[in-house]
Design a protein around this motif. Structure first.
Motif, mmCIF file in Angstrom:
data_model
loop_
_atom_site.group_PDB
_atom_site.id
_atom_site.type_symbol
_atom_site.label_atom_id
_atom_site.label_comp_id
_atom_site.label_asym_id
_atom_site.label_seq_id
_atom_site.Cartn_x
_atom_site.Cartn_y
_atom_site.Cartn_z
ATOM 1 N N TYR A 184 -39.302 13.840 13.077
ATOM 2 C CA TYR A 184 -39.721 12.652 13.834
ATOM 3 C C TYR A 184 -40.231 11.591 12.861
ATOM 4 C CZ TYR A 184 -42.125 9.651 17.214
ATOM 5 O OH TYR A 184 -42.537 8.573 17.969
ATOM 6 N N LEU B 169 -41.536 17.793 20.619
ATOM 7 C CA LEU B 169 -41.338 18.027 19.191
ATOM 8 C C LEU B 169 -41.743 19.425 18.732
ATOM 9 C CD1 LEU B 169 -42.645 14.610 17.752
ATOM 10 C CD2 LEU B 169 -40.264 15.303 18.151
ATOM 11 N N SER B 219 -43.839 13.152 20.921
ATOM 12 C CA SER B 219 -43.951 11.889 20.217
ATOM 13 C C SER B 219 -44.894 10.978 21.003
ATOM 14 C CB SER B 219 -42.578 11.227 20.124
ATOM 15 O OG SER B 219 -42.055 11.026 21.435
ATOM 16 N N GLY B 291 -36.929 10.275 13.901
ATOM 17 C CA GLY B 291 -37.036 10.100 15.344
ATOM 18 C C GLY B 291 -37.872 8.905 15.770
#
Lengths: 330, 297
Positions: A184, B169, B219, B291
């Motif tokens: 991420y 995640l 996230s 991401g």
């Protein structure tokens, strides 16, 4: 080998030598690419080094387990298949894998090769373990560090495979093989690339306030001048919720479950594993010697207590815990 | 290109009242074809809304929607295993989010492979197809080229992508929410119910970054699609999954409905931003980038 197999990390041929010398029953290693989850520069083995390692180890009565434990990239599965071929040709005693594809490739190359299920498969139930055992003939499962010692005992009774448990080294706070925190922020993760919180994304910034460690530009920790900033592994960072900062997910500590060895053995755990292929030969020599002594003491009917504090200074952040093995950690 | 819109399983701990109200509204959303129901994050929550979800399932089926029951993603206890067995044996349509559910699936039963399974390549997809998988929701980490590869090798497998919502995640044995309040998973008092979209987490410099939802880390950014529908279709994508949040979900559904027709990515983003989202729009993963990369970057 004693009553419990001691499995030690070998990030390099020198580290492998140190581990075997110090009393490891088995060593585990990877090839020099993203087919293993410690894909760091300067680490791992090429085909020739692996074959040599197997010869050396077998001569000394030790086993070599090869980790091909990342998830094969779509369109590039041939790379993972080649790693499996290399490991089999070198005479590896087992291949440690997590991906359905890699398990299938190994099985198609060799109907009899010994397969161990990596912690990256995050298989922590009898059903999950049975699936891998029945589908691929997996003989051993490395448990994710989410179970307490009592739960491990129950699990061992419910499965037909051998069980291997981590007892020392860096802890993943999140279920292994199912964590995308790193990608991420950085685009790379254990599953995508064999690395977590990759070095390329790391920076350290010195200011009047002290040292800020960053990952992909994000501040993961700040320490006052004079103190050492640790490597910014994402889940070990300091974060703020409602303005209050803390080690939100986990303190930067390490696992040391030496005090639980007797319990793990009584639970039927077949092998104990030391984490740390990236930690170097001095580390593996010390940790292996300490656990070798502890296991041997256990087998003589003695206490492991004299060996328990031998490793405290090696813990990340200087602190050790028993992690998920203790139910209160949840 | 007839994309489907699907509502993902609700990841957050909402009150029974809010859950009932939400699915009543969703029953009236004609653009939504498929709805996933079930507790994916924490087995402790499952009994809280079991009844209201069962009623929602009836309501949604009566409204012509396809109802799919999603399993837990990280099983922790014997109770979790029993729950999973029961779900898989009783539900007509299931989504599997943990390998534990696979051997319990009745023979011949098909299933959706959920985004929390590790399907990164064609061989893994084929192994699941051979076990009865007839739909794959791509793991959020997968770039479009990987999805396209899977599609090339498995052309009859419809692929769904996580197209809206905070990205799941990580999962842990430890409950982050409980620990925030000095509690543990066993003594949690269900404090995760305070945060209907997850609790925002910032860096020590105050940069918003992640969010926590019980044992799950998500996230902070809200995933959206940043590529044209035709690009998605060519890669094998047939369905867009919208993960429920406490924002204007009807607005989100309408925005995606319009996006499918007009193919206007910028407009999609503008309309989504007007829906009172819990975080900024991100769209890095499908493009092979981190991401958290901003949508439209």
């Amino acid at each position: 080998m004693g009553s419990i197999e001691l499995v030690c990390p070998a990030g390099s041929p020198a580290m492998l030598e140190a581990a075997v010398e110090a009393g490891a029953d088995s060593v585990y290693c990877g090839l020099r690419d993203e087919t293993n989850a410690r894909n760091f520069p300067g680490l791992n083995f090429d085909a020739g080094e692996l074959a040599q390692a197997v010869t050396d180890c077998h001569r000394r009565g030790a086993k070599v387990l090869v980790a091909i434990n990342t998830f094969a990239r779509a369109g590039d599965e041939a790379r993972w298949r080649r790693s499996a071929e290399t490991a089999l040709e070198a005479g590896a005693d087992a291949i440690i894998a997590a991906d359905l594809a890699v398990l299938a490739h190994v099985r198609s190359l060799s109907p009899t090769a010994r397969l161990h299920l990596s912690v990256q498969a995050a298989a922590n139930t009898p059903e999950a373990i049975a699936f891998y055992a029945e589908t691929f003939g997996v003989r051993r499962v490395v448990l994710p560090r989410v179970l307490s010692a009592q739960e491990i005992a129950r699990l061992v009774g419910d499965v037909a495979t051998e069980v291997e448990a981590f007892v020392f080294g860096g802890l993943c706070v999140m279920a292994e093989g199912r964590c995308a925190l790193s990608s991420y922020a950085t685009g790379q993760s254990p599953n995508l690339s064999g690395v977590c919180s990759p070095p390329e994304a790391v920076s350290f910034e010195r200011s009047a306030a002290g040292m800020t460690s960053r990952l992909a530009g994000l501040a993961l920790d700040q320490v006052p001048t004079g103190k050492t900033a640790g490597y910014p592994t994402l889940c070990k960072g300091r974060f703020a919720v409602d303005g209050e900062a803390s080690y939100l997910f986990e303190e930067p500590t390490s696992l040391n479950a030496m005090g639980l060895l007797a319990e793990l053995r009584a639970a039927g755990v077949h092998a104990v594993k030391i984490e740390g292929r990236q930690r170097g030969k001095a580390y593996v020599a010390r940790v292996t010697r300490a656990f070798r002594s502890a296991i041997d003491a256990l087998d003589r009917g003695e206490s492991t207590a004299p060996y328990e504090h031998l490793l405290t200074d090696l813990a990340e952040g200087g602190r050790e815990i028993a992690g998920a093995y203790n139910k209160r950690w949840r | 290109m007839s994309f489907e819109l699907a509502l993902g399983p609700l990841l957050f701990n909402w009150s029974a009242e809010d859950v009932a109200g939400f699915y009543d509204r969703m029953a009236g959303e004609s653009l939504v074809r498929r709805v996933y129901l079930g507790e994916v994050v924490c087995g402790k929550r499952e009994p809280l809304n079991a009844e209201v979800l069962a009623r929602a399932a009836d309501r949604l089926s009566a409204a012509g929607k396809e109802v799919v029951w999603s399993t837990l993603a990280l099983l922790a206890t014997a109770r979790d295993r029993k729950q999973t067995h029961r779900l898989v044996e009783e539900a007509r349509l299931v989504e599997i989010n943990d390998v534990s559910a696979l051997p319990v699936l009745p023979v011949g039963q098909s299933f959706t492979a959920g985004p929390l399974l590790n399907v990164y390549n064609a061989t893994a997809a084929q192994i699941l197809i051979d076990r009865g998988c007839d739909r794959l929701c791509a793991n959020v980490e997968l770039p479009l080229r990987a999805i396209a590869e899977i599609h090339r090798a498995c052309p009859t497998l419809p692929i769904e992508v996580f197209a809206f919502g905070r990205l799941p995640l990580a999962l842990s044995a430890r409950c982050h929410h409980a620990h925030r309040f000095g509690l543990s998973k066993d003594t949690c008092r269900f404090v995760c119910d305070r945060d209907p979209d997850g609790q925002a987490v910032q860096t020590v410099e105050g940069a918003p970054f992640l969010s926590i939802n019980g044992v799950q880390t998500l996230s902070h950014g809200v995933q959206c699609v940043g590529l044209a529908p035709e690009t998605l279709w060519t890669a094998g994508i047939r369905s867009l999954r919208l993960s429920p949040h406490a924002c204007d979900m009807s607005g989100v559904i309408a925005a995606y409905g319009r996006f499918i027709e007009t193919e206007d990515v910028q407009r999609l983003h503008a309309q989504l931003r007007a829906c009172d989202l819990p975080g900024p729009l991100v769209a890095g993963y499908l493009e092979g980038a981190p991401g958290m990369q901003s949508a439209g970057a």
